[in-house]
Each structure stands twice: as structure tokens, then as C-alpha cells.
Design a protein around this motif. Structure first.
Motif, PDB file in Angstrom:
ATOM      1  N   LEU A   1      -5.310  33.615  55.438  1.00  0.00           N
ATOM      2  CA  LEU A   1      -4.465  32.630  56.123  1.00  0.00           C
ATOM      3  C   LEU A   1      -3.809  31.687  55.120  1.00  0.00           C
ATOM      4  CD1 LEU A   1      -6.755  31.835  59.197  1.00  0.00           C
ATOM      5  CD2 LEU A   1      -4.661  33.210  59.184  1.00  0.00           C
ATOM      6  N   ARG A   2      -4.536  31.365  54.034  1.00  0.00           N
ATOM      7  CA  ARG A   2      -3.990  30.438  53.043  1.00  0.00           C
ATOM      8  C   ARG A   2      -2.943  31.116  52.168  1.00  0.00           C
ATOM      9  NH1 ARG A   2      -1.603  27.285  51.560  1.00  0.00           N
ATOM     10  NH2 ARG A   2      -1.792  25.743  49.898  1.00  0.00           N
TER      11      ARG A   2
ATOM     12  N   SER B   1      -1.322  25.845  56.176  1.00  0.00           N
ATOM     13  CA  SER B   1      -1.948  24.670  55.560  1.00  0.00           C
ATOM     14  C   SER B   1      -3.440  24.664  55.902  1.00  0.00           C
ATOM     15  CB  SER B   1      -1.291  23.403  56.096  1.00  0.00           C
ATOM     16  OG  SER B   1      -1.640  23.219  57.454  1.00  0.00           O
ATOM     17  N   ILE B   2      -4.191  23.845  55.154  1.00  0.00           N
ATOM     18  CA  ILE B   2      -5.632  23.726  55.416  1.00  0.00           C
ATOM     19  C   ILE B   2      -5.867  23.277  56.856  1.00  0.00           C
ATOM     20  CG2 ILE B   2      -7.752  22.500  54.764  1.00  0.00           C
ATOM     21  CD1 ILE B   2      -6.874  24.378  52.589  1.00  0.00           C
ATOM     22  N   THR B   3      -5.039  22.331  57.323  1.00  0.00           N
ATOM     23  CA  THR B   3      -5.185  21.824  58.696  1.00  0.00           C
ATOM     24  C   THR B   3      -4.985  22.939  59.722  1.00  0.00           C
ATOM     25  OG1 THR B   3      -4.215  19.778  57.872  1.00  0.00           O
ATOM     26  CG2 THR B   3      -4.428  19.996  60.255  1.00  0.00           C
ATOM     27  N   GLU B   4      -3.939  23.756  59.510  1.00  0.00           N
ATOM     28  CA  GLU B   4      -3.693  24.862  60.444  1.00  0.00           C
ATOM     29  C   GLU B   4      -4.839  25.872  60.413  1.00  0.00           C
ATOM     30  OE1 GLU B   4       0.906  25.970  60.970  1.00  0.00           O
ATOM     31  OE2 GLU B   4       0.352  25.628  58.879  1.00  0.00           O
ATOM     32  N   ILE B   5      -5.315  26.166  59.207  1.00  0.00           N
ATOM     33  CA  ILE B   5      -6.412  27.132  59.086  1.00  0.00           C
ATOM     34  C   ILE B   5      -7.655  26.601  59.790  1.00  0.00           C
ATOM     35  CG2 ILE B   5      -7.923  28.357  57.475  1.00  0.00           C
ATOM     36  CD1 ILE B   5      -5.613  28.175  55.423  1.00  0.00           C
ATOM     37  N   SER B   6      -7.873  25.295  59.666  1.00  0.00           N
ATOM     38  CA  SER B   6      -9.026  24.700  60.330  1.00  0.00           C
ATOM     39  C   SER B   6      -8.896  24.823  61.852  1.00  0.00           C
ATOM     40  CB  SER B   6      -9.179  23.249  59.867  1.00  0.00           C
ATOM     41  OG  SER B   6      -9.274  22.372  60.938  1.00  0.00           O
ATOM     42  N   ASP B   7      -7.673  24.752  62.374  1.00  0.00           N
ATOM     43  CA  ASP B   7      -7.440  24.967  63.809  1.00  0.00           C
ATOM     44  C   ASP B   7      -7.660  26.422  64.194  1.00  0.00           C
ATOM     45  OD1 ASP B   7      -6.916  22.409  64.481  1.00  0.00           O
ATOM     46  OD2 ASP B   7      -4.729  22.576  64.467  1.00  0.00           O
ATOM     47  N   VAL B   8      -7.136  27.324  63.370  1.00  0.00           N
ATOM     48  CA  VAL B   8      -7.260  28.750  63.682  1.00  0.00           C
ATOM     49  C   VAL B   8      -8.727  29.180  63.678  1.00  0.00           C
ATOM     50  CG1 VAL B   8      -6.765  31.088  62.857  1.00  0.00           C
ATOM     51  CG2 VAL B   8      -4.960  29.364  62.823  1.00  0.00           C
TER      52      VAL B   8
ATOM     53  N   GLU C   1     -12.086  20.947  58.141  1.00  0.00           N
ATOM     54  CA  GLU C   1     -11.228  21.199  56.984  1.00  0.00           C
ATOM     55  C   GLU C   1     -12.032  21.393  55.701  1.00  0.00           C
ATOM     56  OE1 GLU C   1      -7.847  18.714  56.490  1.00  0.00           O
ATOM     57  OE2 GLU C   1      -7.234  18.865  58.597  1.00  0.00           O
ATOM     58  N   ASN C   2     -13.106  20.617  55.537  1.00  0.00           N
ATOM     59  CA  ASN C   2     -13.898  20.756  54.321  1.00  0.00           C
ATOM     60  C   ASN C   2     -14.567  22.118  54.220  1.00  0.00           C
ATOM     61  OD1 ASN C   2     -13.412  18.441  52.869  1.00  0.00           O
ATOM     62  ND2 ASN C   2     -14.873  17.231  54.092  1.00  0.00           N
ATOM     63  N   THR C   3     -14.987  22.640  55.377  1.00  0.00           N
ATOM     64  CA  THR C   3     -15.577  23.979  55.397  1.00  0.00           C
ATOM     65  C   THR C   3     -14.534  25.019  55.015  1.00  0.00           C
ATOM     66  OG1 THR C   3     -16.977  23.211  57.201  1.00  0.00           O
ATOM     67  CG2 THR C   3     -16.917  25.585  56.824  1.00  0.00           C
ATOM     68  N   VAL C   4     -13.315  24.847  55.549  1.00  0.00           N
ATOM     69  CA  VAL C   4     -12.231  25.770  55.211  1.00  0.00           C
ATOM     70  C   VAL C   4     -11.992  25.757  53.699  1.00  0.00           C
ATOM     71  CG1 VAL C   4      -9.746  26.178  55.410  1.00  0.00           C
ATOM     72  CG2 VAL C   4     -11.077  25.611  57.450  1.00  0.00           C
TER      73      VAL C   4
END
Ligand SMILES: [Zn+2]
Lengths: 188, 213
Positions: free
Chosen positions: A148-149, A155-162, A167-170
Motif C-alpha cells: 500500500l505504501r 499515505s500512512i494515514t490512509e494505510i492505517s484506515d485500510v 498509524e504507529n503500527t503501520v
């Protein structure tokens, strides 16, 4: 694009409009297929997963919250399906890893063979097969974050949503995936 | 690589690659890499790995993907099914609509006829009341042979030596009345519609056409 997607989703929600859904599939099929292909590492499974993702999206369209990005919702369905599939195959992982690697090659190899490409481009294809093979060897959570990245460019934020992860885990997943790839690809 | 590299500079490298490093940390990292070949090599390798993944050519969904998805959708909602079905079978839709229209117009024609004139066949010795819609065989009167009455209620107070057929009406047999033969009431509407529908169907579906679609 967003306005078009909103209109299509309204039509699908209102009367199950399949023509509108077909348009939506056309808009997102390449991205969804790409995620599925990078996650599973082979074309047959990618088609299977991508198709299933769209069928689930259609069946559950009522639960899609229109205040959020449709692609995020769709990618979440896709990655969840792929992660489930990868986990189910885990028991024979050691055996699979090799087969999976080989399967990952078929798409590119066929492309190279069928198009009669000049040698330098065939080398590029071989390199891509190898990269895909290494991606396929990542643990599925790191794999999803890395794809995804760096391939979908989210973005990290989008990946965290997906991925429905903090976000820190992502970030940690990306760091670990990146580190694993460094060891395999970094000194090529 | 020392322990401090693994902790401190590993974190700074990740921050740098994530684009989240501040100016101060960035200077510190690059200063460190001038003397620490391990960390410098690590950064080169990480960048290369990322570059290789990013340069993976984008793959498109196979041809016919959308059709394949659409063909796998569960049963459509009724409205849509009908829309789709009618698009695939325009002939049947046209024919069905035609029959519906024809039958309903037949009924309206029929209703007009039903309110039509009273007719009596077989005897003149009957009393016809157009307003009340009745045909009466008066008491003491005898109709020789069969009697057929359309569009009226028939009251038999006298006698009929043959059979009585009432078309689109009803019979009323007074206690004194007598019909020697059979009494038959015919509700013509169904037969009539059936007859005309067969005729229409013959026009709409010429022999052999039906099986083709
Ligand atoms: Zn160092």
C-alpha cells in the motif's frame, strides 16, 4: 472522480443498479487487482481475490459509510481477503514459499515470452519477478503495508484506515518489511 | 556497527526514509554516516530495496474482468431483473404487452355487448322488458321447442317444451313454470375471450416463430 463515484454508489444503494456497479468495477479493477496480485503473488489467486472483493463490496454496499473514501473501504475488503487466504495456506508454508515464488514468475515470464522483448527488457522483467517473489515472502501484515505504501502510494494515514491499525503500527510494519527487503534486495 | 547505531541511528534512518526527520536529526544522521560505513551502507540498501519495489511495473486487471464480476453477482433485485430480462427478450415483452392490451380491450368490448340488446330465439310468445332486462314466459303460455335468450334474466312462469339456453343472463324458474328439456346458462365471456385470444395469438406468433426466441 469523487463525484462520479458518489453518484454511482447512490444508484447502487438505491436500486441495486448493476450498470452503475459495472462502472465502479471498471474504475477500481486495476488497483484492486494490483493489490491482490502483489499480496498473493500469482495471477489466478489475484483474479479470484479481486473478484471476490468486488462481490463483497456489492453485497455489503449498505454498510459503506459515504463520508469516507470509497477506495479505502474497497482496499480494506481486498487486503483482508488476501490476508485470510495467505493465512489459510500457512500450514504448508515452507513448501508453498517455493511454489508461490514460481507462480509469481508466470505472469512476467509469459509476458516476456509472448511479446518477444529485446534482451534488456527481459532482464527488467526478470528483476521484477524477483522483486515480486521477495514481496511474496514477507509476513502478510508487513506485505500489505509495504504494497500500500510503495506500490499503491498511499499515505500512512490512509494505510492505517485500510488496515484498521494505528498509524504507529503501520509504520512499524513498513519498517520491518522494508528491513526484510533490504536484506534480500539491497545488495543486488 | 555498534549498539548505539542499532538503536539511535536505525530509528533516524527510518524517520529519514519516512520523510519525518527534523533538520537537527538529519544533520546528526548524515554526520554519523560520514564515519560509520555500516549505517551508510544500510541507507543505500534500504533506498535500493524501496526503489526496486516502487519501480515494479503496474499490473492491470485481465481482460474481461468486469464481465466476470458482473456474471458472478447474486440474483438481482426484481426491478432490475425485469429490465435486463426485457432487454434480452424484446419479442416476448412486445407480444405480452400486446396480448394484455388486446385482452383488456376485448373485455371493454365485451362489457358493451353485455349491456346490449335482449334477443330471443324460438318464440314470440314472451314478454320482453328492456328496462328491467327481463324476458318472461307468462303463466299459461307454452313455448313449443327450444328457447334461446341473450342478455336478459329469464323468468319462466309458463312452459317450454324444449330446452332453455340463457346466454349472459340468468334464469328464474317460478314454481308453476316448467322446462321439459335441459336448462343451460352460458357465460360467454370466457369462451369469447379465449376464441379471440387464439386469433390474436395466431397473428402474433406465426407458426415456428415462437420456438426461435
Ligand atoms: Zn552507525
Amino acid at each position: 472522480m469523487d463525484a462520479v463515484v458518489k453518484r454511482l454508489i447512490k444508484e447502487i444503494k438505491k436500486e441495486g443498479d448493476q450498470d452503475a456497479f459495472a462502472e465502479l468495477v471498471d474504475l477500481y479493477k486495476d488497483k484492486v487487482y494490483q493489490i491482490a496480485y502483489r499480496m498473493t503473488g500469482n495471477g489466478y489467486e489475484a483474479q479470484d481475490m479481486a473478484q471476490e472483493a468486488f462481490l463483497r463490496a456489492y453485497a455489503n454496499i449498505e454498510s459503506y459509510d459515504e463520508s469516507r473514501k470509497f477506495s479505502t473501504w474497497l482496499f480494506r475488503i481486498t487486503t483482508n481477503l488476501c490476508i485470510d487466504r495467505i493465512r489459510k495456506k500457512k500450514p504448508d508454508y515452507s513448501l508453498d514459499a517455493e511454489i508461490q515464488g514460481t507462480d509469481g514468475l508466470t505472469g512476467y515470464s509469459q509476458l516476456a515470452a509472448s511479446q518477444n522483448l529485446p534482451e534488456d527488457q527481459v532482464v527488467t522483467l526478470e528483476l521484477q519477478e524477483w522483486v515480486q517473489q521477495e514481496i511474496s515472502l514477507l509476513p502478510e501484515k508487513y506485505r500489505a503495508a509495504v504494497i500500500l505504501r510503495y506500490i499503491e502510494d498511499l499515505s500512512i494515514t490512509e494505510i492505517s484506515d485500510v488496515l484498521d491499525l494505528p498509524e504507529n503500527t503501520v509504520k512499524t510494519h513498513i519498517h520491518r518489511g522494508r528491513e526484510a527487503l533490504r536484506k534480500r534486495l539491497g545488495n543486488a | 556497527m555498534t549498539m548505539s547505531c542499532e538503536n539511535r541511528y536505525e530509528i533516524l534512518l527510518d524517520k529519514y526514509l519516512d520523510g519525518e526527520i527534523n533538520q537537527e536529526d538529519r544533520l546528526e544522521l548524515f554526520e554519523h554516516m560520514e564515519t560509520c560505513e555500516d549505517c551508510a551502507a544500510r541507507l543505500r540498501e534500504l533506498k535500493k530495496a524501496v526503489m526496486l519495489v516502487q519501480s515494479s511495473s503496474h499490473i492491470s486487471a485481465p481482460d474481461g474482468f468486469t464481465e466476470s464480476v458482473m456474471n458472478s453477482l447474486p440474483n438481482q433485485k426484481k426491478r432490475v431483473t425485469w429490465k435486463k430480462w426485457s432487454r434480452q427478450h424484446p419479442f416476448f415483452v412486445a407480444a405480452s404487452l400486446f396480448i394484455i392490451l388486446m385482452v383488456s380491450s376485448l373485455f371493454s368490448v365485451w362489457n358493451e355487448q353485455a349491456g346490449g340488446d335482449i334477443s330471443v330465439q324460438g318464440s314470440r310468445n314472451v314478454a320482453i322488458d328492456e328496462d328491467a332486462g327481463t324476458v318472461t314466459i307468462p303463466e299459461g303460455e307454452t313455448v313449443e321447442g327450444d328457447l334461446t335468450v341473450r342478455n336478459a334474466k329469464v323468468e319462466v312462469e309458463g312452459e317450454i317444451t324444449g330446452s332453455l339456453t340463457v346466454i349472459n343472463g340468468e334464469k328464474y324458474l317460478a314454481s308453476a313454470g316448467d322446462v321439459a328439456g335441459d336448462i343451460e346458462e352460458v357465460d360467454q365471456v370466457l369462451e369469447w375471450v379465449w376464441y379471440h385470444t387464439k386469433q390474436i395469438a395466431g397473428d402474433v406468433f406465426p407458426a415456428g416463430r415462437e420456438s426461435k426466441d
